[in-house]
Motif scaffolding. Structure first.
Motif, short mmCIF file in Angstrom:
data_model
loop_
_atom_site.label_atom_id
_atom_site.label_comp_id
_atom_site.label_asym_id
_atom_site.label_seq_id
_atom_site.Cartn_x
_atom_site.Cartn_y
_atom_site.Cartn_z
N UNK A 167 0.82 -1.21 0.00
CA UNK A 167 0.00 0.00 0.00
C UNK A 167 0.86 1.27 0.00
N UNK A 168 0.41 2.25 -0.77
CA UNK A 168 1.10 3.55 -0.81
C UNK A 168 0.28 4.65 -0.13
N UNK A 169 -0.78 4.28 0.55
CA UNK A 169 -1.65 5.29 1.15
C UNK A 169 -0.96 6.01 2.30
N UNK A 170 -1.31 7.28 2.47
CA UNK A 170 -0.84 8.05 3.61
C UNK A 170 -1.98 8.29 4.60
N UNK A 171 -3.12 7.72 4.28
CA UNK A 171 -4.33 7.89 5.09
C UNK A 171 -4.13 7.30 6.49
N UNK A 172 -4.78 7.92 7.47
CA UNK A 172 -4.78 7.40 8.85
C UNK A 172 -6.18 6.83 9.12
N UNK A 173 -6.23 5.76 9.92
CA UNK A 173 -7.48 5.04 10.14
C UNK A 173 -7.87 5.04 11.62
N UNK A 174 -9.19 5.03 11.85
CA UNK A 174 -9.73 4.90 13.20
C UNK A 174 -9.61 3.46 13.70
N UNK A 175 -9.71 2.53 12.78
CA UNK A 175 -9.73 1.11 13.14
C UNK A 175 -9.01 0.30 12.08
N UNK A 176 -8.12 -0.57 12.52
CA UNK A 176 -7.45 -1.52 11.64
C UNK A 176 -7.70 -2.90 12.22
N UNK A 177 -8.19 -3.81 11.37
CA UNK A 177 -8.54 -5.16 11.82
C UNK A 177 -7.75 -6.18 11.01
N UNK A 178 -7.11 -7.09 11.68
CA UNK A 178 -6.44 -8.24 11.06
C UNK A 178 -7.15 -9.50 11.51
#
Length: 137
Positions: free
Chosen positions: A16-27
Motif C-alpha cells: 500500500x502507498x496510502x498516507x491515510x490514517x485510520x480509526x480502526x485496523x482489523x487483522x
C-alpha cells in the motif's frame, strides 16, 4: 465528532502507498500469522504500517490462533497428513492436508482439494507463525 461512516478496505498493506490514517485496523483470521513468515522484514513492516497508519485515538484488533498443540504434536511425528471427504453437494470431493514444521519453526499447511466433476485439484500452502502469549503482548 467522529464520522459514523464506515468504509471497508481490503488490500495488501505491505504494498500500500496510502498516507491515510485510520480509526480502526482489523487483522482477522490468521492474517498476521501468515504475513510474518513472508520475508525477514514482513512482520516488522506489517506492524510499522499499522503503527504509522492508525490515528492517535484509533484501535487495532488482531486475531491470533494458538497452534502450540499442533506444533507439539508435529515435533514428535515430523508431519501429519489427513484426508477429508466432503458432502455430495460440495464441488470438491476430497481434501488432503499435510502439516509440518519448517526450518524457522513455522507451521506449514499444504492443502489439496480434489474437484468432484473435473477430477482436477487445487493446491494451497500456508506458512503460519505461532506466537506465544508473551510475544502477542
Amino acid at each position: 465528532m467522529r464520522s459514523k461512516r464506515v468504509i471497508n478496505r481490503n488490500e495488501d498493506i505491505l504494498q500500500s502507498n496510502t498516507t491515510e490514517k485510520f480509526d480502526l485496523i482489523i487483522g482477522v483470521d490468521i492474517v498476521t500469522q501468515i504475513i510474518a513468515p513472508l520475508s525477514d522484514s514482513a512482520e516488522r513492516d506489517y506492524f510499522m504500517w499499522i503503527y504509522s497508519h492508525l490515528k492517535s485515538d484509533g484501535c487495532v484488533y488482531l486475531e491470533f490462533l494458538d497452534y502450540s498443540y499442533s506444533l507439539a504434536e508435529l515435533k514428535g511425528k515430523g508431519e501429519k497428513t489427513e484426508w477429508e471427504e466432503f458432502p455430495h453437494e460440495d464441488p470438491f470431493q476430497y481434501g488432503l492436508y499435510k502439516d509440518y514444521i519448517d526450518g524457522d519453526g513455522n507451521l506449514v499447511r499444504e492443502k489439496k482439494f480434489f474437484e468432484r466433476k473435473a477430477k482436477e485439484f487445487s493446491s494451497f500452502k500456508n506458512v503460519i507463525r505461532s506466537y506465544t502469549s508473551d510475544e502477542i503482548r
